[in-house]
Scaffold this active site. Structure first.
Site, PDB file in Angstrom:
ATOM      1  N   ASP A 156       0.840  -1.201   0.000  1.00  0.00           N
ATOM      2  CA  ASP A 156       0.000   0.000   0.000  1.00  0.00           C
ATOM      3  C   ASP A 156       0.876   1.252   0.000  1.00  0.00           C
ATOM      4  O   ASP A 156       1.008   1.950   1.010  1.00  0.00           O
ATOM      5  CB  ASP A 156      -0.937  -0.010   1.223  1.00  0.00           C
ATOM      6  CG  ASP A 156      -2.054  -1.035   1.080  1.00  0.00           C
ATOM      7  OD1 ASP A 156      -2.082  -1.733   0.042  1.00  0.00           O
ATOM      8  OD2 ASP A 156      -2.895  -1.141   1.986  1.00  0.00           O
ATOM      9  N   LYS A 214     -11.267  -5.772  -5.145  1.00  0.00           N
ATOM     10  CA  LYS A 214     -12.560  -6.039  -4.495  1.00  0.00           C
ATOM     11  C   LYS A 214     -13.726  -5.624  -5.388  1.00  0.00           C
ATOM     12  O   LYS A 214     -14.536  -4.764  -5.049  1.00  0.00           O
ATOM     13  CB  LYS A 214     -12.663  -5.342  -3.135  1.00  0.00           C
ATOM     14  CG  LYS A 214     -11.589  -5.811  -2.164  1.00  0.00           C
ATOM     15  CD  LYS A 214     -11.835  -5.342  -0.753  1.00  0.00           C
ATOM     16  CE  LYS A 214     -10.718  -5.735   0.181  1.00  0.00           C
ATOM     17  NZ  LYS A 214      -9.478  -4.953   0.005  1.00  0.00           N
ATOM     18  N   SER A 242     -11.282  -8.510   7.868  1.00  0.00           N
ATOM     19  CA  SER A 242     -10.529  -8.480   9.130  1.00  0.00           C
ATOM     20  C   SER A 242     -10.940  -7.308  10.014  1.00  0.00           C
ATOM     21  O   SER A 242     -10.603  -7.267  11.187  1.00  0.00           O
ATOM     22  CB  SER A 242      -9.035  -8.369   8.825  1.00  0.00           C
ATOM     23  OG  SER A 242      -8.757  -7.141   8.172  1.00  0.00           O
ATOM     24  N   GLY A 281       0.972  -5.940   5.561  1.00  0.00           N
ATOM     25  CA  GLY A 281       1.180  -4.624   4.953  1.00  0.00           C
ATOM     26  C   GLY A 281       2.148  -3.803   5.759  1.00  0.00           C
ATOM     27  O   GLY A 281       3.369  -3.950   5.656  1.00  0.00           O
TER      28      GLY A 281
HETATM   29  N1  5IU Z   1      -7.281  -6.125   3.640  1.00  0.00           N
HETATM   30  C1  5IU Z   1      -7.465  -6.140   4.998  1.00  0.00           C
HETATM   31  N2  5IU Z   1      -8.549  -6.797   5.524  1.00  0.00           N
HETATM   32  C2  5IU Z   1      -9.440  -7.449   4.741  1.00  0.00           C
HETATM   33  C3  5IU Z   1      -9.217  -7.433   3.347  1.00  0.00           C
HETATM   34  C4  5IU Z   1      -8.149  -6.773   2.819  1.00  0.00           C
HETATM   35  O1  5IU Z   1      -6.689  -5.590   5.749  1.00  0.00           O
HETATM   36  O2  5IU Z   1     -10.372  -8.087   5.269  1.00  0.00           O
HETATM   37  I1  5IU Z   1     -10.497  -8.424   2.143  1.00  0.00           I
HETATM   38  C5  5IU Z   1      -6.144  -5.449   3.000  1.00  0.00           C
HETATM   39  C6  5IU Z   1      -5.993  -3.981   3.280  1.00  0.00           C
HETATM   40  C7  5IU Z   1      -4.526  -3.788   3.215  1.00  0.00           C
HETATM   41  C8  5IU Z   1      -3.938  -5.089   3.724  1.00  0.00           C
HETATM   42  O3  5IU Z   1      -4.143  -3.649   1.845  1.00  0.00           O
HETATM   43  O4  5IU Z   1      -4.900  -6.066   3.455  1.00  0.00           O
HETATM   44  C9  5IU Z   1      -3.564  -5.097   5.197  1.00  0.00           C
HETATM   45  O5  5IU Z   1      -2.606  -4.116   5.495  1.00  0.00           O
HETATM   46  P1  5IU Z   1      -1.967  -3.919   6.952  1.00  0.00           P
HETATM   47  O6  5IU Z   1      -1.180  -5.212   7.281  1.00  0.00           O
HETATM   48  O7  5IU Z   1      -1.096  -2.728   6.817  1.00  0.00           O
HETATM   49  O8  5IU Z   1      -3.101  -3.712   7.925  1.00  0.00           O
END
Ligand code: 5IU
Length: 488
Positions: free
Chosen positions: A261, A316, A374, A454
């Site tokens: 990201d 998505k 999540s 991420g």
């Molecule tokens: N992401 C989530 N939760 C979800 C889904 C996608 O966090 O349920 I579907 C994505 C959003 C971001 C990454 O791109 O996964 C998680 O990033 P972080 O580890 O920085 O929270």
């Protein structure tokens, strides 16, 4: 959700205190010695605990299931079902263990009509045979049953056996979760945890097609997704991209997906080049890159080729089939021309998948269906999850797996579970809603095959070192899962 989880943890500790969950050496009905004994019949002596169990089952699953009857499996679950019935004003029926020998000879007591939708309530599930027997009787009287809601899943094959018969099981907690909570609370030690895990691995039960005779799981029976190595699962994939991904995971010993990201092309490429050697998947949100260009895509594809990873655009998609097919293939990003995989919300119904498929007739492409998120307070309910899984089953050629948070959602070993919300320090991000689990928990307890990380990597002081650490921990957790669940 946080409140629910803390209530569940308290409940688990109380169940241990009142010895509804015990550790030691116990002779089971099967004659096998078990290091754990779970018997929830005694909770009727603790009305507050009984009430909490009923409340949590209702909140966790039943309230979202389309039903107009409840049935507690005799006997332990009957008082639980009664409380839920009274609380929710959902009528209930009672199944007699033996039909009355005189009078009306009723198998099912209570008022119902053929076609009524009934949810089964059960306390503890081992093989699922009691639930299936109850369902047989209910069905013989014309009731429809597609869901069972249980307090504890002993993880001995019940979920698999029920899903084989088209019944979706929702469990408040698994035996592994109980062990984790009690261990965290200092109530059990590692020795107990290990002995229970070993016992579970050796005592899986498969029910034959007639339901009633429990047999030990044999090689002819498909074992669950969680216990099989990725190398074996690669041969069971029905989608070429899933097979390729599983092979990359084995070759690189990596079940890490980085969530890139970042908002500039240079940062995106730098990340792909530096963490590329440690990941199996590189996840983008291409629409956040401010200086997007066709050249960026060429560079990403070159990095993917060089470091042997796949690209997943976390788009998505969530519109009608016609629109998503255009979003996938046209516009600035022409996603299907470069992303091996995309994410899809199943909320529009099956058309969203058919639409995407129509855009990529000759390409090797696939999608992950987002069945559960999540984030705190997300709106995915158990009934949404089970309907989403139906869509998933209908498109084995395009669906590579699901994005979810719970291990029982997906059984098929040819599909993958992708799980975001992973961080070593497990600090949630406050009002932004993300909820984190540790690498070990996400693989062992939540059933992830691939973990999405991420900010844990991207914002680390040294992203390469962080990627290496996550990769090592996630792979070790996967190896531990497979060896601890390996069938005896
Ligand atoms: N992401 C989530 N939760 C979800 C889904 C996608 O966090 O349920 I579907 C994505 C959003 C971001 C990454 O791109 O996964 C998680 O990033 P972080 O580890 O920085 O929270």
């Amino acid at each position: 959700m946080a409140e629910f989880e803390s209530k569940l943890k308290d409940l688990i500790i109380k169940l241990h205190e009142i010895e509804a969950v015990k550790f030691g050496l116990f002779k089971m009905k099967s004659g096998i010695d078990s290091p754990v004994y779970i018997d929830l019949r005694s909770i009727i002596s603790y009305p507050a605990i009984l009430e909490t169990v009923a409340e949590l089952l209702w909140e966790f699953a039943i309230k979202d299931i389309d039903c107009n009857q409840l049935c507690g499996v005799p006997y332990a679950a009957m008082p639980i079902a009664t409380l839920i019935s009274s609380y929710s004003k959902t009528p209930m029926v009672i199944r007699r263990k033996e039909a009355k020998k005189y009078g009306t000879k009723k198998l099912i007591e209570g008022k119902f009509s053929p076609g009524d939708k009934c949810v089964i309530v059960e306390d503890v599930v081992t093989s699922g045979s009691s639930i299936l027997e109850t369902i047989m009787d209910l069905q013989s009287e014309g009731l429809r049953v597609t869901s069972a809601v249980v307090v504890v899943d002993r993880e001995q094959g019940g979920n698999y056996n029920l899903s084989e018969k088209g019944v979706t099981m929702h469990s408040l907690c698994t035996l592994s979760q109980i062990l984790q909570v009690l261990k965290d609370a200092g109530r059990v030690n590692q020795e107990i945890v290990d002995s229970v895990k070993k016992y579970l691995a050796a005592s899986q039960i498969h029910l034959d097609s007639t339901f009633f005779t429990a047999q030990p799981l044999t090689e002819s029976v498909k074992p669950s997704r969680l216990s099989l190595p990725f190398s074996v699962r690669a041969d069971q994939a029905t989608n070429p991209v899933a097979a390729k991904l599983l092979k990359i995971m084995v070759a690189k010993q990596s079940n890490l997906c980085v969530a890139a990201d970042v908002t500039s092309a240079s940062k995106l490429i730098a990340l792909a080049e530096t963490v590329g050697p440690y990941v199996c998947l590189f996840k983008t949100h291409i629409d956040i890159v401010e200086d997007f260009s066709a050249q960026l895509i060429q560079q990403l594809l070159a990095a993917a080729q060089k470091h042997n990873f796949l690209l997943i655009e976390d788009r998505k998609f969530a519109d009608i089939g016609h629109t998503v097919s255009l979003q996938y293939s046209h516009g600035t990003y022409k996603i299907c021309s470069w992303a091996d995989l995309v994410t899809v919300h199943p909320v529009p119904g099956e058309g969203v998948i058919t639409g995407l498929k129509s855009a990529v007739a000759d390409l090797h492409r696939g999608c992950f269906i987002v069945v559960e998120m999540s984030s705190a307070g997300n709106l995915t309910t158990p009934s949404y999850i089970s309907s989403s899984m139906e869509i998933c089953k209908k498109h084995p050629d395009f669906v590579v797996g699901v994005v979810c948070q719970t291990p029982s959602t997906l059984n098929n070993p040819g599909l993958l579970q992708l799980t975001p919300g992973v961080s070593l320090d497990c600090q949630n991000d406050g009002e932004l809603g993300q909820q984190y689990n540790s690498p070990e928990d996400v693989i062992m307890l939540r059933g992830a095959d691939i973990a999405v990380v991420g900010r844990g990597i991207v914002q680390a002081a040294d992203p390469v070192q962080a990627a290496q650490e996550y990769r090592t921990k996630l792979w070790a957790a996967y190896e531990k899962r497979v060896s601890s669940l390996k069938l005896a």
